[in-house]
Design an enzyme around this catalytic site. Structure first.
Site, PDB file in Angstrom:
ATOM      1  N   TYR A  53       0.871  -1.275   0.007  1.00 15.29           N
ATOM      2  CA  TYR A  53       0.130   0.000  -0.048  1.00 15.29           C
ATOM      3  C   TYR A  53       0.987   1.372   0.058  1.00 15.29           C
ATOM      4  O   TYR A  53       1.843   1.366   0.701  1.00 15.29           O
ATOM      5  CB  TYR A  53      -1.082   0.043   1.159  1.00 15.29           C
ATOM      6  CG  TYR A  53      -2.353  -0.566   0.933  1.00 15.29           C
ATOM      7  CD1 TYR A  53      -2.886   0.514  -0.131  1.00 15.29           C
ATOM      8  CD2 TYR A  53      -2.822  -1.429   1.614  1.00 15.29           C
ATOM      9  CE1 TYR A  53      -4.423  -0.080  -0.663  1.00 15.29           C
ATOM     10  CE2 TYR A  53      -4.283  -1.750   1.269  1.00 15.29           C
ATOM     11  CZ  TYR A  53      -4.828  -0.972   0.164  1.00 15.29           C
ATOM     12  OH  TYR A  53      -6.062  -1.320  -0.234  1.00 15.29           O
ATOM     13  N   GLU A  55      -0.487   4.842  -0.574  1.00 14.90           N
ATOM     14  CA  GLU A  55      -1.170   5.889  -1.054  1.00 14.90           C
ATOM     15  C   GLU A  55      -0.260   7.039  -0.880  1.00 14.90           C
ATOM     16  O   GLU A  55       0.603   7.234   0.117  1.00 14.90           O
ATOM     17  CB  GLU A  55      -2.320   6.313   0.034  1.00 14.90           C
ATOM     18  CG  GLU A  55      -3.520   5.473  -0.458  1.00 14.90           C
ATOM     19  CD  GLU A  55      -3.709   4.304   0.338  1.00 14.90           C
ATOM     20  OE1 GLU A  55      -2.872   3.753   0.745  1.00 14.90           O
ATOM     21  OE2 GLU A  55      -5.220   3.806   0.393  1.00 14.90           O
ATOM     22  N   ASP A 199      -5.132  12.674 -26.120  1.00 12.43           N
ATOM     23  CA  ASP A 199      -5.439  11.287 -25.530  1.00 12.43           C
ATOM     24  C   ASP A 199      -4.888  10.506 -26.544  1.00 12.43           C
ATOM     25  O   ASP A 199      -5.653  10.149 -27.492  1.00 12.43           O
ATOM     26  CB  ASP A 199      -6.933  10.936 -25.183  1.00 12.43           C
ATOM     27  CG  ASP A 199      -7.213   9.716 -24.704  1.00 12.43           C
ATOM     28  OD1 ASP A 199      -6.276   8.765 -24.773  1.00 12.43           O
ATOM     29  OD2 ASP A 199      -8.258   8.991 -24.335  1.00 12.43           O
ATOM     30  N   THR A 225      -2.924   5.322 -22.339  1.00 12.07           N
ATOM     31  CA  THR A 225      -2.827   3.763 -21.631  1.00 12.07           C
ATOM     32  C   THR A 225      -1.650   3.454 -22.046  1.00 12.07           C
ATOM     33  O   THR A 225      -0.954   3.730 -22.867  1.00 12.07           O
ATOM     34  CB  THR A 225      -4.311   2.997 -22.192  1.00 12.07           C
ATOM     35  OG1 THR A 225      -4.113   3.131 -23.412  1.00 12.07           O
ATOM     36  CG2 THR A 225      -5.398   3.490 -21.693  1.00 12.07           C
ATOM     37  N   LYS A 228      -1.622  -0.553 -25.120  1.00 11.96           N
ATOM     38  CA  LYS A 228      -2.029  -0.756 -26.569  1.00 11.96           C
ATOM     39  C   LYS A 228      -0.877  -0.734 -27.363  1.00 11.96           C
ATOM     40  O   LYS A 228       0.005  -1.604 -27.333  1.00 11.96           O
ATOM     41  CB  LYS A 228      -3.065   0.350 -26.998  1.00 11.96           C
ATOM     42  CG  LYS A 228      -4.350   0.488 -26.236  1.00 11.96           C
ATOM     43  CD  LYS A 228      -5.449   1.267 -26.702  1.00 11.96           C
ATOM     44  CE  LYS A 228      -6.790   1.498 -26.096  1.00 11.96           C
ATOM     45  NZ  LYS A 228      -6.799   1.949 -24.840  1.00 11.96           N
ATOM     46  N   ARG A 234      -1.857  -2.976 -18.442  1.00 12.71           N
ATOM     47  CA  ARG A 234      -2.902  -2.100 -18.225  1.00 12.71           C
ATOM     48  C   ARG A 234      -2.463  -1.259 -17.396  1.00 12.71           C
ATOM     49  O   ARG A 234      -1.789  -1.314 -16.369  1.00 12.71           O
ATOM     50  CB  ARG A 234      -4.054  -2.842 -17.881  1.00 12.71           C
ATOM     51  CG  ARG A 234      -4.668  -3.629 -18.873  1.00 12.71           C
ATOM     52  CD  ARG A 234      -5.755  -4.625 -18.804  1.00 12.71           C
ATOM     53  NE  ARG A 234      -6.053  -5.084 -19.819  1.00 12.71           N
ATOM     54  CZ  ARG A 234      -6.639  -4.640 -20.985  1.00 12.71           C
ATOM     55  NH1 ARG A 234      -7.409  -3.481 -20.830  1.00 12.71           N
ATOM     56  NH2 ARG A 234      -6.551  -5.447 -22.129  1.00 12.71           N
TER      57      ARG A 234
HETATM   58  N1  DSN Z   1     -11.619  -0.190 -25.373  1.00 14.53           N
HETATM   59  C1  DSN Z   1     -10.569   0.784 -25.945  1.00 14.53           C
HETATM   60  C2  DSN Z   1     -10.380   0.394 -27.416  1.00 14.53           C
HETATM   61  O1  DSN Z   1     -10.498  -0.899 -27.834  1.00 14.53           O
HETATM   62  O2  DSN Z   1     -10.242   1.261 -28.281  1.00 14.53           O
HETATM   63  C3  DSN Z   1     -10.655   1.913 -25.699  1.00 14.53           C
HETATM   64  O3  DSN Z   1     -10.738   2.371 -24.496  1.00 14.53           O
END
Ligand code: DSN
Length: 417
Positions: A53, A55, A199, A225, A228, A234
């Site tokens: 933890y 925080e 974004d 994120t 990807k 994640r």
């Molecule tokens: N779910 C994601 C995507 O597939 O583009 C976006 O959050």
């Protein structure tokens, strides 16, 4: 990975993990927001940092025992700042949606106006969509794409911004296959005094590989994120650029406070360790080559599919993904996704601009090359994949699908995940 302890202690879970491994090993993953992470990232995710933890932020935690957590989080932040060329980065966001929520908390009061891309044109839920927090607690307006060429019409974006005077503008997409003109977005944001948040969740891997222009010199805030095209765990990064600092020198503090204690409790330190590993991987020359191959593969796939008579939305792709308009193919996005999945080709149905069908059916599918490229596939395999997709859509009978399934398996064997 071996998972010997899970096998010993919980065979039920072990068997499900093995089935998922087998599914990934034997199918072509073409959802553009997915990838195959490295074993190093997965090891960091299952490291001892899961237990802690923490925080707060480095040097200012609410719990003891955070000496190494601080070291790890500082390392992760430094790597992110170096990679994206920004002076500030928060690495605690659990994922993209909470990261964007923190941007709202830091820049708007409830009820103030945000402008984002319409979901049906390729935007994201958190850019103001009505069923999301962003459209519920904030006033949202949208820009889209032109009916003529499915491209963003920046003059129209400007007109909407001048009329609506949003305080925050999102430049970001989930199914837009073309380059985003961050410079133009910034000019528009400046004209109305708005914050510009890029974004770049979908394209951050391409940006660090030099395959898509960077928003660093244009946006005030950048969110992404990490799982990807960046190919990490994640998670999410929330960055403030030099010009974001100039607009509001308190932005870093506001973002940190929005993440904790505003939105989240204990940060996921194992996830932060894995993000650090992914960022180091993304600094390598081999990652640059990867990003460039992702884009080359997408171009080849799009060209091959066009030649086979598919309508590729906007006529092609500049990045890692493409949208196929199936209206002329006597099928829907939903059916195509199902048939392709049976054949071992994993895609997602997706609304196309001005789609006459509802999102649960939709007239399109979205295809991407990040995961196939991670397996080592190149242009030659993209031609083969285009042929397989074409054959499934043309003739989705059981016999044909079984034939394609075995051809998919043999490609997968040649290019192990
Ligand atoms: N779910 C994601 C995507 O597939 O583009 C976006 O959050």
């Amino acid at each position: 990975m071996e998972h010997n302890n899970i096998r010993k202690n919980d065979n039920e879970v072990y068997e499900i993990i093995k089935r998922e491994e087998e599914r990934k090993r034997t199918t072509l993953e073409m959802i553009p927001s997915e990838n195959h992470t490295s074993p190093a990232v997965l090891e960091a995710l299952s490291s001892i940092f899961n237990d802690k933890y923490a925080e707060g932020y480095p040097g200012k935690r609410y719990y003891g025992g955070n000496e190494h957590v601080d070291e790890m989080e500082n390392l992760c932040m430094e790597r992110a700042k170096e990679l994206f060329g920004v002076p500030f980065c928060n690495v605690q966001g659990y994922s993209g949606s909470p990261a964007n929520m923190a941007v709202y908390f830091a820049t708007l009061s409830p009820g103030e106006k945000v402008m984002g891309m319409h979901l049906n044109a390729g935007g994201h839920l958190t850019h103001g969509w009505k069923v999301n927090f962003s459209g519920t607690y904030y006033d949202s307006v949208f820009y889209g794409v032109s009916e003529e060429d499915s491209l963003i019409d920046y003059e129209e974006v400007r007109e909407i911004a001048m009329r609506e005077r949003p305080k925050l503008i999102f430049a970001g997409t989930t199914s837009y296959p073309r380059v985003l003109d961050f410079e133009r977005f910034r000019e528009i944001a400046d004209e109305v005094g708005a914050y510009l948040c890029a974004d770049v969740s979908h394209i951050s891997g391409l940006i660090v590989a030099g395959e898509h222009p960077s928003p660093t010199d244009h946006a005030h805030i950048i969110t992404t994120t990490t799982h990807k095209t960046l190919r990490g765990p994640r998670g999410a990064l929330i960055m403030v650029t030099e010009s974001g600092m100039k607009k509001d020198s308190d932005l870093p503090e506001k973002i940190n406070k929005a993440v904790f204690p505003g939105l989240q409790g204990g940060p996921h330190q194992h996830q932060i360790a894995a993000i650090a590993v992914c960022l180091k991987e993304a600094m390598s020359d081999s990652f640059k080559e990867y990003g460039s191959q992702v884009a080359r593969n997408a171009r080849m796939l799009s060209e091959e599919l066009s030649e086979k008579g598919f309508k590729v939305v906007s006529g092609g792709t500049d990045n890692h993904l493409m949208l196929l308009d199936l209206k002329s193919k006597d099928t829907t996005g939903k059916k195509a996704q199902e048939f392709l999945e049976k054949a071992g080709i994993i895609v997602n149905k997706n609304a196309i601009p001005f789609d006459p069908l509802p999102p649960a059916t939709s007239s399109g599918i979205r295809l991407g090359t990040p995961a196939l490229t991670t397996r080592g596939m190149k242009e030659e395999q993209m031609k083969e994949v285009a042929t397989l997709i074409d054959e499934v859509i043309k003739e989705p009978g059981e016999k044909k699908i079984a034939d394609i399934r075995s051809r998919v398996k043999s490609i997968c064997e040649k290019f192990p995940a």
